[in-house]
Motif scaffolding. Structure first.
Motif, mmCIF file in Angstrom:
data_model
loop_
_atom_site.group_PDB
_atom_site.id
_atom_site.type_symbol
_atom_site.label_atom_id
_atom_site.label_comp_id
_atom_site.label_asym_id
_atom_site.label_seq_id
_atom_site.Cartn_x
_atom_site.Cartn_y
_atom_site.Cartn_z
ATOM 1 N N PRO A 261 36.127 -41.269 -13.446
ATOM 2 C CA PRO A 261 35.340 -40.184 -12.859
ATOM 3 C C PRO A 261 36.130 -38.878 -12.872
ATOM 4 C CG PRO A 261 36.188 -41.656 -11.146
ATOM 5 C CD PRO A 261 36.475 -42.311 -12.460
ATOM 6 N N GLU A 262 35.429 -37.764 -12.846
ATOM 7 C CA GLU A 262 36.078 -36.464 -12.874
ATOM 8 C C GLU A 262 36.973 -36.300 -11.650
ATOM 9 O OE1 GLU A 262 34.914 -31.707 -13.177
ATOM 10 O OE2 GLU A 262 33.375 -33.266 -13.394
ATOM 11 N N PHE A 263 38.193 -35.802 -11.891
ATOM 12 C CA PHE A 263 39.188 -35.679 -10.822
ATOM 13 C C PHE A 263 38.908 -34.455 -9.955
ATOM 14 C CE2 PHE A 263 43.150 -33.859 -9.228
ATOM 15 C CZ PHE A 263 43.659 -34.924 -8.504
ATOM 16 N N ALA A 264 38.979 -34.663 -8.643
ATOM 17 C CA ALA A 264 38.904 -33.562 -7.675
ATOM 18 C C ALA A 264 40.224 -33.508 -6.920
ATOM 19 C CB ALA A 264 37.750 -33.786 -6.700
ATOM 20 N N PHE A 265 40.589 -32.329 -6.450
ATOM 21 C CA PHE A 265 41.912 -32.138 -5.844
ATOM 22 C C PHE A 265 42.180 -33.135 -4.721
ATOM 23 C CE2 PHE A 265 44.864 -30.247 -2.811
ATOM 24 C CZ PHE A 265 45.910 -29.859 -3.641
ATOM 25 N N MET A 266 41.203 -33.370 -3.864
ATOM 26 C CA MET A 266 41.416 -34.260 -2.716
ATOM 27 C C MET A 266 41.581 -35.719 -3.136
ATOM 28 S SD MET A 266 41.794 -32.353 -0.214
ATOM 29 C CE MET A 266 41.967 -33.686 0.980
ATOM 30 N N SER B 231 51.254 -28.684 -8.243
ATOM 31 C CA SER B 231 51.045 -27.668 -7.206
ATOM 32 C C SER B 231 51.537 -28.151 -5.843
ATOM 33 C CB SER B 231 49.556 -27.307 -7.110
ATOM 34 O OG SER B 231 49.099 -26.748 -8.302
ATOM 35 N N VAL B 232 51.209 -29.389 -5.503
ATOM 36 C CA VAL B 232 51.629 -29.932 -4.206
ATOM 37 C C VAL B 232 53.143 -30.053 -4.135
ATOM 38 C CG1 VAL B 232 51.588 -31.986 -2.737
ATOM 39 C CG2 VAL B 232 49.474 -31.157 -3.765
ATOM 40 N N SER B 233 53.765 -30.591 -5.189
ATOM 41 C CA SER B 233 55.220 -30.761 -5.165
ATOM 42 C C SER B 233 55.939 -29.419 -5.148
ATOM 43 C CB SER B 233 55.676 -31.594 -6.372
ATOM 44 O OG SER B 233 55.384 -30.945 -7.581
#
Length: 295
Positions: A56-61, A212-214
């Motif tokens: 499925p398409e990836f979302a940030f959460m 981005s998170v790291s």
């Protein structure tokens, strides 16, 4: 950077998996590898593309909701915490003050600070040649182990000089050597590997979100060290201010030893399987056996 970027190709994985342009991806790979023999890399990216189409398409959460991403995200974040909470920026920001505390006078603290900066640059270049020969995990273990040893020696030498008023002539030089060796240990692995390991353990879909998170964790940790370290000195612990870093390095070294896999020489498919199995060491042996049996 502005002048050089027009001559840099796009990431082959971006061209293949996001832009869906196989020809440009192959040209970028040929430019990067300096050889036209890129069939193995192309086949790997095609397999990843096929896998990606079934997901499925990836979302940030999803980075936080999907349990498959939990282990690689934890590793990415902890490696960034290791880099900053090793005390490196405390050493860099306050190296001149450290050398003055160690008893150096006149312009010697400034000269010693310049030397540490030069060592950092040289060892970062050296580490670039070592990564694909020694391995990421090995360099991390050696580097963090070195940080632990030399930060402990630095803390001990400062305590002997300031707290116990020991005036042995070689103690200030021990502090200088400890700082320089500390920089060598940092630049050999922990200084650079956390930045790109996140790209090796995430697929194309969640990769940008994970980076981005790291990166956010890294800079927030940098800010925290820059804010807290002078406060530690103001609270009159001075020569003891490196002891918290020693304690944290023990924790980080244990985490790397237990949780961080070796990614050198592995395809993304092999790396992703590491996080699907409960025992990484078993899978390591399977991969090695496969490489022996594969003609």
């Amino acid at each position: 950077m502005l002048c050089s970027l027009p001559w840099c190709p796009e990431s082959p994985r971006f061209l293949m998996l996001t832009a869906m342009d196989e020809n440009k991806a192959e040209k970028a790979l040929i430019w990067l590898r300096e050889t036209e023999d890129v069939g193995e890399d192309m086949d790997e990216m095609k397999r990843e593309a096929e896998t990606q189409t079934r997901m499925p398409e990836f979302a940030f959460m999803d980075l936080f909701r999907n349990k498959f991403f939990r282990e690689p995200l934890t590793i990415s974040v902890v490696l960034q915490l290791t880099q900053q909470f090793s005390g490196i920026n405390a050493v860099i920001y306050y190296s001149t003050e450290i050398f003055k505390t160690a008893g150096l006078s006149a312009h010697w603290p400034e000269y010693a600070t310049i030397a540490t900066g030069g060592v950092n640059v040289v060892m970062t270049l050296v580490s670039a040649f070592l990564m694909d020969r020694v391995g990421r995990r090995t360099l991390l273990l050696v580097g963090v182990g070195g940080l632990l040893i030399f930060s402990a020696i630095l803390a001990l030498s400062l305590i002997l000089i300031k707290e116990l008023n020991i005036t042995v002539v070689w103690l200030p030089y021990l502090a200088i050597v400890s700082v320089i060796c500390y920089i060598i240990a940092f630049a050999s692995g922990p200084g650079s590997i956390p930045w790109f390991m996140v790209a090796e353990i995430f697929s194309q879909g969640p990769r940008s979100a994970a980076v981005s998170v790291s990166t956010m964790v890294n800079w927030f940790s940098n800010f925290t060290v820059g804010l807290v370290f002078p406060l530690l000195n103001e609270l009159a612990i001075h020569q003891y201010s490196f002891l918290p870093f020693v304690a944290l390095l023990i924790i980080f070294l244990n985490f790397i030893y237990r949780r961080v896999p070796e990614t050198k020489g592995k395809t993304f498919e092999q790396i992703s399987l590491l996080f699907r199995r409960p025992d990484m060491m078993v899978y390591e042996s399977i991969i090695q056996q496969d490489s022996i049996n594969t003609p």
